[in-house]
Write an enzyme that holds these catalytic residues in place. Structure first.
Site, short mmCIF file in Angstrom:
data_model
loop_
_atom_site.label_atom_id
_atom_site.label_comp_id
_atom_site.label_asym_id
_atom_site.label_seq_id
_atom_site.Cartn_x
_atom_site.Cartn_y
_atom_site.Cartn_z
N ARG A 78 69.54 -40.61 -21.56
CA ARG A 78 70.61 -39.70 -21.16
C ARG A 78 71.48 -40.37 -20.10
O ARG A 78 71.01 -41.13 -19.28
CB ARG A 78 70.03 -38.39 -20.61
CG ARG A 78 69.50 -37.45 -21.69
CD ARG A 78 69.01 -36.14 -21.09
NE ARG A 78 67.82 -36.35 -20.29
CZ ARG A 78 67.81 -36.42 -18.97
NH1 ARG A 78 68.92 -36.26 -18.26
NH2 ARG A 78 66.69 -36.63 -18.32
N TYR A 213 72.19 -41.20 -28.86
CA TYR A 213 70.78 -41.11 -28.48
C TYR A 213 70.35 -39.77 -27.88
O TYR A 213 71.04 -39.21 -27.03
CB TYR A 213 70.47 -42.21 -27.45
CG TYR A 213 68.99 -42.39 -27.23
CD1 TYR A 213 68.16 -42.80 -28.28
CD2 TYR A 213 68.42 -42.13 -26.00
CE1 TYR A 213 66.81 -42.95 -28.09
CE2 TYR A 213 67.05 -42.28 -25.80
CZ TYR A 213 66.25 -42.70 -26.85
OH TYR A 213 64.91 -42.84 -26.67
N LYS A 222 69.21 -30.48 -24.91
CA LYS A 222 69.56 -30.28 -23.51
C LYS A 222 70.93 -29.58 -23.38
O LYS A 222 71.12 -28.71 -22.53
CB LYS A 222 69.57 -31.61 -22.76
CG LYS A 222 68.18 -32.28 -22.69
CD LYS A 222 67.14 -31.29 -22.27
CE LYS A 222 65.85 -31.81 -21.69
NZ LYS A 222 65.04 -32.74 -22.40
N HIS A 242 63.45 -25.97 -18.44
CA HIS A 242 62.92 -27.26 -18.90
C HIS A 242 61.40 -27.21 -18.78
O HIS A 242 60.82 -27.82 -17.88
CB HIS A 242 63.52 -28.36 -18.01
CG HIS A 242 63.28 -29.75 -18.50
ND1 HIS A 242 63.38 -30.86 -17.70
CD2 HIS A 242 62.96 -30.24 -19.73
CE1 HIS A 242 63.14 -31.96 -18.39
NE2 HIS A 242 62.87 -31.61 -19.62
N SER A 264 61.82 -34.98 -16.48
CA SER A 264 61.71 -35.83 -17.66
C SER A 264 60.70 -36.95 -17.43
O SER A 264 60.69 -37.58 -16.37
CB SER A 264 63.08 -36.43 -17.99
OG SER A 264 64.01 -35.39 -18.21
N CYS A 266 57.50 -36.78 -16.96
CA CYS A 266 56.51 -36.48 -15.92
C CYS A 266 55.34 -35.67 -16.45
O CYS A 266 54.60 -35.06 -15.67
CB CYS A 266 57.16 -35.78 -14.74
SG CYS A 266 58.26 -36.87 -13.80
N ASP A 289 59.01 -28.89 -24.15
CA ASP A 289 60.18 -29.32 -23.37
C ASP A 289 61.07 -28.18 -22.89
O ASP A 289 61.64 -28.27 -21.81
CB ASP A 289 61.02 -30.31 -24.20
CG ASP A 289 61.96 -31.15 -23.35
OD1 ASP A 289 61.50 -31.74 -22.36
OD2 ASP A 289 63.16 -31.22 -23.68
N ARG A 381 60.88 -43.31 -27.99
CA ARG A 381 60.50 -41.92 -28.30
C ARG A 381 60.01 -41.77 -29.73
O ARG A 381 60.28 -42.60 -30.60
CB ARG A 381 61.72 -41.01 -28.11
CG ARG A 381 62.27 -40.98 -26.69
CD ARG A 381 61.99 -39.67 -26.00
NE ARG A 381 62.28 -39.72 -24.58
CZ ARG A 381 62.00 -38.74 -23.74
NH1 ARG A 381 61.43 -37.64 -24.18
NH2 ARG A 381 62.27 -38.84 -22.46
P1 GTP Z 1 60.32 -35.64 -21.39
O1 GTP Z 1 60.13 -35.66 -22.86
O2 GTP Z 1 61.21 -36.75 -20.92
O3 GTP Z 1 60.81 -34.33 -20.87
O4 GTP Z 1 58.90 -36.03 -20.71
P2 GTP Z 1 57.55 -35.21 -20.50
O5 GTP Z 1 57.64 -34.40 -19.25
O6 GTP Z 1 57.17 -34.49 -21.73
O7 GTP Z 1 56.49 -36.38 -20.17
P3 GTP Z 1 55.29 -36.97 -21.05
O8 GTP Z 1 54.19 -35.99 -21.28
O9 GTP Z 1 55.86 -37.61 -22.26
O10 GTP Z 1 54.73 -38.10 -20.09
C1 GTP Z 1 55.52 -39.14 -19.60
C2 GTP Z 1 54.67 -40.26 -19.08
O11 GTP Z 1 53.78 -39.78 -18.07
C3 GTP Z 1 53.80 -40.90 -20.16
O12 GTP Z 1 53.82 -42.30 -20.03
C4 GTP Z 1 52.42 -40.36 -19.87
O13 GTP Z 1 51.42 -41.24 -20.27
C5 GTP Z 1 52.45 -40.15 -18.36
N1 GTP Z 1 51.54 -39.03 -17.96
C6 GTP Z 1 51.49 -37.80 -18.49
N2 GTP Z 1 50.49 -37.06 -17.93
C7 GTP Z 1 49.90 -37.86 -17.01
C8 GTP Z 1 48.81 -37.68 -16.10
O14 GTP Z 1 48.16 -36.64 -16.03
N3 GTP Z 1 48.50 -38.75 -15.29
C9 GTP Z 1 49.20 -39.92 -15.35
N4 GTP Z 1 48.84 -40.90 -14.53
N5 GTP Z 1 50.22 -40.13 -16.21
C10 GTP Z 1 50.57 -39.12 -17.02
C1 SPV Z 2 64.32 -35.49 -21.27
O1 SPV Z 2 64.91 -36.49 -20.81
O2 SPV Z 2 63.98 -34.53 -20.54
C2 SPV Z 2 64.01 -35.44 -22.70
C3 SPV Z 2 64.60 -36.44 -23.56
O3 SPV Z 2 63.33 -34.54 -23.14
S1 SPV Z 2 66.26 -36.09 -23.98
O4 SPV Z 2 66.27 -35.40 -25.25
O5 SPV Z 2 66.96 -37.38 -24.09
O6 SPV Z 2 66.85 -35.26 -22.95
MN MN Z 3 62.53 -33.20 -21.39
#
Ligand code: GTP
Ligand code: SPV
Ligand code: MN
Length: 603
Positions: A78, A213, A222, A242, A264, A266, A289, A381
Site C-alpha cells: 500500500r 497491488y 481497504k 480493521h 497490518s 501484526c 482483516d 501474499r
Molecule cells: P495484514 O494482512 O497485513 O493485515 O496482517 P495480519 O495482521 O493479518 O498479520 P499476520 O497474521 O499475517 O502476521 C504477520 C506476521 O507476524 C507474520 O510473519 C507472522 O508470522 C507474525 N506473527 C503473527 N503472530 C505472531 C506471534 O504470536 N508471535 C510472533 N513472534 N510473530 C507473529
Molecule cells: C493490510 O495492509 O492491512 C492488508 C493488506 O491487509 S492490503 O490489502 O494491501 O491492505
Molecule cells: Mn490488513
C-alpha cells in the site's frame, strides 16, 4: 476538464450504465466486459494472465489450481503517501489523512485516466461486501483494467450479478474505478510510477490510479470496506474496523466471540486461525482483516466479516506457526511476490528452516542464498477463498453476524506494553485503542520498525477525522440498552535485550485468550494498576512453557517512568487534534498520570 460529467454528476444518480459509459469514454478501452463472478470467468481470466506471463501456473501435483504472480518491484505494498481522503472540508479528513478538495483531485486525475485503458479491456465488477442478503452488507461496483484485480476480487469479495439487479432497482452502492495507468502495455506487471488512491466520501466514490497491488487495487477491501465504510458507519451508527473475528470454544462447549484490531502484518490472520496449545479449547475462524459491527436488538454488538477470502502475509507462515493457513493455501490460491521452487511450488522465508536449492526469487532471478536478501518479498501474499479454510466457522457467513464478547487491541512492541491488559471501562478501552502504537511493517511503503501511533490499527484506514472517529467509538457507551463487549490489549512481540521474542506466541496465544474468556466469566482475578487490569502469571499457565525467569518477569512488567513518559507523549498527541479531541480521552490521560505522580504517592 473543467466540466467533465464525472465531476459534475453522481454515479448513483445517473445510474450504472451511464457511469460506465462515461468512464469508458474517458479511458478508451478496447472493449468492456460486464463480469458475472462465474467459475468460467475466473478460469478464462486466469488463462489470459498465464498467456501474458503475469501468472505462473504452479505444479498441479504440489499446489493444484494455483498461480504465482510477480509484481513490478516498485508496486509491492500500500502507498500511504499517495492515499487521499477528498472530503469537501480538509478538517473532515483530519490531520492523519492526506487531503485534497474533491474537484481539485478530479482535475488532477481526469487527465491521468484519459486514454489510460487504450489497448486494454475494461471490466465492470459487481460485488457485495458481506453476504448479499445481510442487513449489514453494502454493494459496490469496481471498474478495472487489470485481470489480476478481477480474479483477486473473485476470491476476496462476493462477485454476483444479483448486485447489478439490486443496484438497478435502487439499492445504494459505492462506485469505484481503477486503472493500472499503462495503456497499450502488455508487460507482465503493467503499472504507473505515478499513483493515486483517492476516496470521495461525500459521493461514495473511489478513484485508484497507477498500482495493481493489494489494498491499492482491490477496491472492495481497504478503500470501500474501511475508508468509505468508516464514513458510512459513522453516519449510520455502526463501526467499520480493521479487525479479525474469531470464535473460541471452551472445553465445556461455551462459545466466546472476539474481534481484534492489530496493525497490518501484526498477527490478525495468525490469531484468527489459532490452533490452541491448551487442551480442550478450540478456535473457529470468521474473518482475518475487516469487521463490520452494529448494535443488535438484543443490545449486544454483532459483527460480520464483509470479505469472502483471505489476502494474507506469506513470510513467517509455516506448519509450525500457522498450520491452518498452510492447509488453506494448499490449493486454489494466488501467490504474489513469493519465491518459486525448482519443482514448481512456492517458498518463503519462515516456511522451513532450510532454504531450498534452486529457488527463483520474487523478482524472477535465481536466488542467491548468500546475498542476505530474502527470496520472498516481506509483503508477499496469498489470496485464498474463505471456504477453503479448515477452521472456517459454519456461521462465518451468517447474514446477522455473531455477538461480540470482547474486543482486543494489539500492536508490535518490543517493550513497555505487557502481554495482556484488561481495560477498566469502555472509556479506558477506547483510550487504549486511540493511543495504540506499533512498529511499522512491510505492509506499507515506509520505514520498517519505527514505532508510530496507529489508533485502532486504523491510521491508514479511517476515512474521516480521527478525533471524530474516537468520539464515535465513545458514543457507544451512551446508547440505549447497549451491552458492550469488554476491551483488552495484547502484545505478542516483547523482546529481551538480545532481541529475541520472550513470548512464544502463535498457538500459545490461546493462554491469553483463555484468560480473557475466564475474565468474562468472572472466573479469574486481575490486579488493578494505573495501566489497567493485569493477570496473575499463574492464571496464564506459563509454568508449562519452560520460560526462563527473566522472560516470565518481562511478560507483565511495566515501568512507571516509561508509562509516565508515554502518557505525556499521549497528551501531546491528543492535543494535536485540537478541539475535536474528546474530553474523555484527555481525562483518561490526566487521571492516570495524576495517579502515578509523586504528589499522589506522598498524600
Ligand atoms: P495484514 O494482512 O497485513 O493485515 O496482517 P495480519 O495482521 O493479518 O498479520 P499476520 O497474521 O499475517 O502476521 C504477520 C506476521 O507476524 C507474520 O510473519 C507472522 O508470522 C507474525 N506473527 C503473527 N503472530 C505472531 C506471534 O504470536 N508471535 C510472533 N513472534 N510473530 C507473529
Ligand atoms: C493490510 O495492509 O492491512 C492488508 C493488506 O491487509 S492490503 O490489502 O494491501 O491492505
Ligand atoms: Mn490488513
Amino acid at each position: 476538464m473543467g466540466n467533465h460529467p464525472l465531476k459534475s454528476t453522481l454515479p448513483q444518480e445517473i445510474g450504472l450504465e451511464k457511469w460506465v459509459n462515461q468512464v469508458a469514454e474517458l479511458t478508451q478501452p478496447d472493449q468492456i466486459v460486464w463480469c458475472d463472478g462465474s467459475a468460467a470467468e475466473y478460469q478464462a481470466l486466469s488463462q489470459k494472465l498465464v498467456d501474458r506471463g503475469t501468472f505462473i501456473p504452479l505444479n498441479p501435483a504440489k499446489r493444484p489450481e494455483s498461480f504465482l504472480a510477480r509484481t513490478d518491484p516498485a508496486d509491492v505494498a500500500r502507498v500511504e503517501e499517495r492515499t487521499f481522503i477528498c472530503s469537501a472540508q480538509q478538517i473532515d479528513a483530519g490531520p492523519t489523512n492526506n487531503w485534497m478538495a474533491p474537484d481539485e483531485m478530479k482535475d488532477l486525475l481526469l487527465p491521468l485516466f484519459a486514454g489510460a485503458m487504450r489497448g486494454r479491456t475494461m471490466y465492470v465488477i459487481p460485488f457485495s461486501m458481506g453476504p448479499v442478503n445481510s442487513p449489514l452488507a453494502r454493494f459496490g461496483v469496481q471498474i478495472t483494467d487489470s485481470e489480476y484485480v478481477v480474479v483477486n476480487m473473485h476470491l476476496m469479495t462476493r462477485v454476483d450479478v444479483a448486485v447489478f439487479e439490486q443496484i438497478r432497482s435502487g439499492a445504494n452502492w459505492v462506485a469505484t474505478m481503477h486503472s493500472v495507468g499503462a495503456p497499450n502495455d502488455n508487460s507482465v506487471w503493467p503499472s504507473n510510477p505515478e499513483k493515486y488512491i483517492s476516496h470521495f466520501p461525500d459521493t461514495l466514490e473511489v478513484w485508484s490510479f497507477g498500482s495493481g497491488y493489494g489494498g491499492n487495487a482491490l477496491l472492495g477491501k481497504k478503500c470501500m470496506s474501511l475508508r468509505i465504510g468508516s464514513v458510512l458507519a459513522r453516519r449510520e451508527g455502526w463501526l467499520a474496523e480493521h479487525m479479525l473475528i474469531m470464535r473460541m470454544i471452551s472445553p465445556e462447549g461455551k462459545k466466546f466471540h472476539f474481534s481484534a484490531a492489530f496493525p497490518s502484518a501484526c498477527g490478525k490472520t495468525n490469531l484468527a486461525m489459532l490452533q490452541p496449545s491448551i487442551p480442550g479449547w478450540k478456535v473457529e475462524t470468521l474473518g482475518d482483516d475487516i469487521a463490520w459491527i452494529a448494535q443488535a436488538p438484543s443490545g449486544k454488538l454483532r459483527a460480520i466479516n464483509p470479505e469472502n477470502g483471505f489476502f494474507g502475509v506469506a513470510p513467517g507462515t509455516s506448519v509450525k506457526t500457522n498450520p491452518v493457513a498452510m492447509e488453506l493455501v494448499a490449493k486454489q490460491t494466488i501467490f504474489t511476490n513469493v519465491a518459486l521452487t525448482a519443482d514448481g511450488d512456492v517458498w518463503w522465508e519462515g516456511m522451513s528452516k532450510e532454504v531450498p536449492d534452486g529457488l527463483t526469487n520474487w523478482r524472477g532471478e535465481p536466488h542467491d542464498k548468500n546475498s542476505g536478501k530474502p527470496a520472498a518479498h516481506p509483503n508477499g501474499r496469498f489470496t485464498s477463498p474463505a471456504r477453503n479454510c479448515p477452521t472456517i466457522s459454519s456461521d462465518w457467513d451468517d447474514p446477522e453476524g455473531v455477538e461480540l464478547d470482547a474486543i482486543i487491541f494489539g500492536g508490535r512492541r518490543a517493550k513497555d506494553v505487557p502481554l495482556v491488559t484488561e481495560a477498566s471501562s469502555w472509556q479506558h478501552g477506547v483510550f487504549l485503542g486511540a493511543t495504540m502504537a506499533s512498529e511499522q511493517t512491510a505492509a506499507a511503503e515506509g520505514p520498517v520498525g519505527e514505532v508510530r501511533r496507529d489508533p485502532f490499527a486504523m491510521l491508514p484506514f479511517t476515512g474521516y477525522n480521527m478525533a471524530d472517529y474516537w468520539r464515535h467509538w465513545l458514543s457507544f457507551a451512551e446508547r440505549e440498552g447497549v451491552q458492550l463487549p469488554k476491551i483488552f490489549r495484547v502484545n505478542w512481540f516483547l523482546k529481551n535485550d538480545e532481541g529475541q521474542f520472550v513470548w512464544p506466541g502463535f498457538s500459545e496465544n490461546a493462554r491469553v485468550l483463555r484468560w480473557i474468556a475466564e475474565r468474562l466469566d468472572g472466573k479469574v482475578e486481575a490486579n488493578e494498576t494505573a495501566i489497567g487490569n493485569l493477570p496473575n502469571l499463574a492464571d496464564l499457565g506459563v509454568d508449562e512453557l519452560g520460560l526462563d525467569d527473566a522472560s516470565k518477569q518481562q511478560l507483565l512488567a511495566w515501568n512507571k517512568d516509561a508509562v509516565v513518559k508515554d502518557l505525556e507523549s499521549i497528551q501531546r498527541y491528543l492535543g494535536a487534534f485540537g478541539e475535536r479531541t474528546p474530553a474523555e480521552l484527555k481525562i483518561e490521560a490526566e487521571s492516570r498520570l495524576a495517579s502515578l505522580s509523586p504528589m499522589w504517592e506522598q498524600s
